[in-house]
Write an enzyme that holds these catalytic residues in place. Structure first.
Site, PDB file in Angstrom:
ATOM      1  N   GLN A 142      45.093  32.691  49.780  1.00 32.90           N
ATOM      2  CA  GLN A 142      44.163  32.549  51.078  1.00 32.90           C
ATOM      3  C   GLN A 142      42.664  33.029  50.462  1.00 32.90           C
ATOM      4  OE1 GLN A 142      46.943  34.399  52.865  1.00 32.90           O
ATOM      5  NE2 GLN A 142      47.841  32.642  53.711  1.00 32.90           N
ATOM      6  N   GLY A 178      49.581  27.988  49.462  1.00 33.79           N
ATOM      7  CA  GLY A 178      50.277  27.137  48.407  1.00 33.79           C
ATOM      8  C   GLY A 178      49.183  26.902  47.491  1.00 33.79           C
ATOM      9  N   HIS A 179      49.923  27.101  46.261  1.00 36.25           N
ATOM     10  CA  HIS A 179      49.200  26.807  44.906  1.00 36.25           C
ATOM     11  C   HIS A 179      49.656  25.486  44.315  1.00 36.25           C
ATOM     12  CE1 HIS A 179      47.482  30.559  45.227  1.00 36.25           C
ATOM     13  NE2 HIS A 179      48.301  31.365  44.847  1.00 36.25           N
ATOM     14  N   ASP A 186      41.987  27.908  49.420  1.00 41.01           N
ATOM     15  CA  ASP A 186      42.258  26.567  48.823  1.00 41.01           C
ATOM     16  C   ASP A 186      40.732  26.373  47.624  1.00 41.01           C
ATOM     17  OD1 ASP A 186      44.033  25.779  50.611  1.00 41.01           O
ATOM     18  OD2 ASP A 186      42.383  25.426  51.960  1.00 41.01           O
ATOM     19  N   LYS A 189      42.922  28.610  43.195  1.00 44.52           N
ATOM     20  CA  LYS A 189      43.290  29.777  42.806  1.00 44.52           C
ATOM     21  C   LYS A 189      44.457  29.451  41.736  1.00 44.52           C
ATOM     22  CE  LYS A 189      43.796  31.677  46.742  1.00 44.52           C
ATOM     23  NZ  LYS A 189      42.892  30.719  47.610  1.00 44.52           N
TER      24      LYS A 189
END
Ligand code: GTP
Length: 423
Positions: free
Chosen positions: A222, A40-41, A13, A16
């Site tokens: 991650q 999740g991006h 988080d 990225k």
């Protein structure tokens, strides 16, 4: 850039998605190399916000080849709904490639993830319950079903074997009814049909692209401290998000990688359980959480927040061989009168500067802080490093000095253009 890895340098988080999106503009090929839809991006393009869990964010540009490589585990339902989500927003997925060696997540993986986490009681790992861990376990047990299997005549027999084995386990240990084979088989045959046009041996695509001098971006999910081997075990993910994971995950040799950029948040956050030395339980922590919108993209879970920990980032510099860092969310630090930076740990009467291997040791570590002056100015519109308030510049330089790596990028807001690039 000819081949570059972007890797999370804390507990994930770090932002990225935005850094990858920014770099993807110059890339020819963008590759996701580990994890699954537990990551999740969030990428903001113009006024539109995109949430991606499996497909590389390079897809938002249109021309880039976007690869989900062998090291990723794929939930076809999630993948296909992500494709649909993008297509509905007018974004083409024609350039998507899925590796034939990637392992597939089945409904029993998801059930086992939930049942196992419940059984852990107070020892919960904090999994996202998306079947990622059980799928990687089948992979190492050498009974996993891969994309290429799903497309072959052997699929039925392999699935029958696995459903039967998993049902035995689910019924015996969890007193649960288990799964019917026919329903899963039908459903996954349908998925296979929809997925097949995207499938190939993507390690060939990556190899050829690098040989031809094309720009290849490997996007990490991650973070280093969630790595199965180098993270805060057992509160880790089931794959290798560190830079080394690119070699196995995407099938590319280490000599073919030129740069490794670590994404580093200007403070520290963590989701789920496990020791976190600089965690704040006061108004400063609450401020980081609210100003930084620290709630998970995938799960909505509220993130634990704390001061910047240089012990962690120095560790990430070493484990990933970072060539530079992309410092994100510097804007969130505006408004603190004083900012603390953790420069080492105190354990009993010892001062520790290397990140401990075991969480029992880590939980006994007290942060040793240095305090610096903060700044009040809104920095979200600044596009040159020199224009940042003096104390903000000093904060960045202090982090560079403590971590031993230069910040090649500094992000001051969620949008693409809110990125300061330093030469
Ligand atoms: P994982 O792969 O799950 O670790 O996700 P991630 O590293 O891509 O981070 P995620 O997208 O979950 O969270 C980053 C959030 O911060 C998103 O909402 C971004 O839009 C936002 N963001 C990224 N950079 C900045 C920044 O410099 N400032 C601010 N204010 N927000 C940012």
């Amino acid at each position: 850039m000819s081949s570059l890895i972007v890797v999370g340098s804390q507990w994930g988080d770090e932002g990225k998605g935005k850094v990858i999106d920014f770099l993807a503009e110059k890339a020819d090929v963008v590759v996701r190399y580990s994890g699954g839809n537990n990551a999740g991006h969030t990428v903001v393009v113009g006024e539109e916000e995109y949430k991606l869990h499996l497909i590389p964010s390079g897809i938002l540009y249109g021309d880039q080849i976007c690869i989900i490589s062998a090291g990723v585990v794929i939930d076809p339902q999630v993948l296909l709904s992500e494709i649909e989500y993008l297509n509905k927003k007018g974004i083409s997925t024609d350039n998507l490639r899925i590796d034939e060696r990637a392992h597939i997540i089945f409904p029993y993986h998801k059930s086992l993830d939930v049942l196992e986490e419940e059984k852990r009681g107070s020892e919960k790992i904090g999994t996202t319950k998306r079947g990622i861990g059980p799928c990687y376990r089948d992979k190492t047990e050498r009974m996993g079903i891969r994309v290429c299997d799903m497309l072959s005549d052997t699929f039925k027999a392999k699935l029958e074997r696995n459903v039967s084995a998993q049902n035995k386990l689910i019924r015996a240990v969890y007193d649960n009814d288990g799964f019917g084979f026919d329903e899963i088989y039908e459903q996954y045959m349908g998925y296979a049909e929809q997925m097949k046009k995207y499938v190939s041996d993507t390690s060939v695509t990556v190899f050829n692209a690098i040989k031809e001098g094309k720009k290849v971006l490997f996007e990490g999910a991650q973070g280093t401290l969630l790595d199965l081997d180098y993270g805060t075990y057992p509160y880790v993910t089931s794959s290798n998000p560190v830079a080394g994971g690119v070699c196995t995950g995407a099938g590319v040799g280490p000599t073919m990688i030129n740069e490794v950029v670590g994404v580093v948040k200007a403070y520290t956050t963590r989701v789920g359980k496990g020791p976190f030395p600089t965690e704040l339980f006061d108004a400063d922590g609450e401020r980081l959480r609210t100003v930084g919108h620290e709630f998970g993209t995938t799960t909505g879970r509220s993130r634990r927040c704390g001061w910047f920990d240089a012990v962690i980032v120095k560790y990430a510099v070493r484990i990933n061989g970072l060539t530079s860092m992309a410092l994100t969310k510097l804007d969130v630090m505006s408004g603190f009168e004083k900012i603390k930076i953790c420069v080492g740990y105190k354990k009993g009467d010892q001062i520790i500067s290397e990140f401990p291997s075991n969480i029992e040791d880590l939980s006994k570590c007290e942060p040793v802080y240095e305090e610096v002056d903060g700044w009040n100015e809104d920095i979200t519109g600044i596009d040159k490093f020199e224009d940042l308030p003096e104390n903000a510049k000093e904060y960045v330089e202090k982090l560079e000095e403590l971590c031993g790596v230069k910040a090649s990028m500094v992000a001051v807001g969620p949008k693409r253009k809110q990125t300061i690039v330093r030469s």
